[in-house]
Design an enzyme around this catalytic site. Sequence first.
Site, PDB file in Angstrom:
ATOM      1  N   GLY A 122       0.809  -1.206   0.000  1.00 51.49           N
ATOM      2  CA  GLY A 122       0.000   0.000   0.000  1.00 51.49           C
ATOM      3  C   GLY A 122       0.842   1.255   0.000  1.00 51.49           C
TER       4      GLY A 122
ATOM      5  N   GLU B 169       5.510  -3.651   0.950  1.00 56.93           N
ATOM      6  CA  GLU B 169       5.679  -3.291  -0.470  1.00 56.93           C
ATOM      7  C   GLU B 169       4.880  -2.018  -0.662  1.00 56.93           C
ATOM      8  OE1 GLU B 169       4.758  -2.385  -3.956  1.00 56.93           O
ATOM      9  OE2 GLU B 169       3.713  -4.305  -4.171  1.00 56.93           O
ATOM     10  N   LEU B 170       5.588  -0.905  -0.826  1.00 56.91           N
ATOM     11  CA  LEU B 170       4.944   0.405  -0.802  1.00 56.91           C
ATOM     12  C   LEU B 170       4.977   1.048  -2.200  1.00 56.91           C
ATOM     13  CD1 LEU B 170       6.398   1.548   2.637  1.00 56.91           C
ATOM     14  CD2 LEU B 170       4.302   0.253   2.164  1.00 56.91           C
TER      15      LEU B 170
ATOM     16  N   CYS C  17       2.114   0.028  -8.523  1.00 59.05           N
ATOM     17  CA  CYS C  17       3.368   0.469  -7.912  1.00 59.05           C
ATOM     18  C   CYS C  17       4.545   0.294  -8.858  1.00 59.05           C
ATOM     19  CB  CYS C  17       3.625  -0.304  -6.620  1.00 59.05           C
ATOM     20  SG  CYS C  17       2.400  -0.006  -5.327  1.00 59.05           S
TER      21      CYS C  17
ATOM     22  N   GLU D  56       5.121  10.088  -6.430  1.00 64.23           N
ATOM     23  CA  GLU D  56       4.504   9.032  -7.228  1.00 64.23           C
ATOM     24  C   GLU D  56       3.173   9.536  -7.773  1.00 64.23           C
ATOM     25  OE1 GLU D  56       3.254   4.325  -6.879  1.00 64.23           O
ATOM     26  OE2 GLU D  56       3.242   5.551  -5.066  1.00 64.23           O
TER      27      GLU D  56
END
Length: 455
Positions: free
Chosen positions: A206, A228-229, A262, A360
């Site tokens: 996230g 896991e970003l 991502c 991002e």
Amino acid sequence: MGIATTNPANGDVLKTFEPLSDRDLEAKLDLAQQTFLNYRTVPMQQKASWLNRAAEILEAERDRFGKTMTLEMGKPLKAAIAEVEKCASVCRYYAENAPQLLADVSVQTDASHSFIRYQPLGIILAVMPWNFPLWQVFRFAAPALMAGNVGLLKHASNVPQSALAIEEILHRAGFPTGTFQTLLIGADQVAAIVADDRVKAATLTGSEPAGISLASTAGKHLKKVVLELGGSDPFIVMPSADLETAISTAVTARMINNGQSCIAAKRFILADAIADEFIDRLVEKYRALKIGDPLLPDTDIGPLATPGILKDLDQQVKMSVQQGAKVLIGGEPLSDRPGNFYPPTILSEIPAGCLAEHEEFFGPVALLFRVPDIDAAIRRANDSPFGLGASAWTTNQQERDRFIEEIEAGSVFINGMVKSDVRLPFGGIKRSGYGRELGKEGIHEFVNIKTIWEK
């Protein structure tokens, strides 16, 4: 936000759910703990049989599960069906390979016998995002269940039917009821679950704030976390690249999942020698993409998942323009239709200090940067708080070697699009998180790596 299925293509609320009460949540935690005491001893062959059966269910009902995802978060149906098929592949991979990956490993020491044994930890909490509603979960669940752990899923609140479908699939496949449970709860209930002594570890995919929050809570209680970003992956194109393939891949790499991935390519770093041609052809291909109902087979780009995501992306683009960036195509939400639609957008001439350099952009927006040479390309690629994936396009072996060695990322793909593969470890560095999923490394994240020494 409540727990509900809201169709992002038109804003219709299709189904709502009541969050679990504290009493119901406690019952699920207790069931998970009691189940683990027995499940940890289930033979590997039996677990593999159940996981293979889950793969069969996924493949047989791919259209149903794909449509559920599309209605909940807006990805094109053809992509949703492909996601279901990928979930089946990760189930089959760990069903086949877990016995070998978890087998005892003998080590020569001064003992008469010494070896490493991999044993399950217990209850693992998975906090998962909406953008790949099934894949993100199955890539955790398949190795965790094969290792003998049990899982609790706190999914994103806008994909409750996908979350419940995962529990249904695993139970229909034969896994005992308490081995995997979906928790329809709000984010405010996560900290108490992490703090519970029965929960041994957690994993989250996230946003950075969500990852920081979970890691902080887990740290207070000395619990392991895999994160896991976000990512702002570079896509580097050098003069020697196969330009036709690079451009075609650039479209897919940025527009995958309506740009909400991502590991989507976000920063396109172009050598001056090919930049003009690359940009002209990229604009042309973006203009040809069809935006519309994600349930229709010819749709290329569906809506963004929520109105909030649309608003945030629009603000980022507008601020970038105010700071000096130039819009080549797109740049405004589509107001001629209902839903959360944002067109394919390209920003170029991004000035130093612009937010587009380091933030991002979670949607179909490509950021273009020109560089004079490979040194500048690598500097630009690494000038990011993120380090998830990177793609570099060149036929020059020395350039390949430098990209492989010098790019700061969890994955580097040469002449290919960044993607996850069940056989390879997946994860990032810097603010993209830590730990790994998939491959051998993924199944070893949530086990006790126990050293045995016998004289």
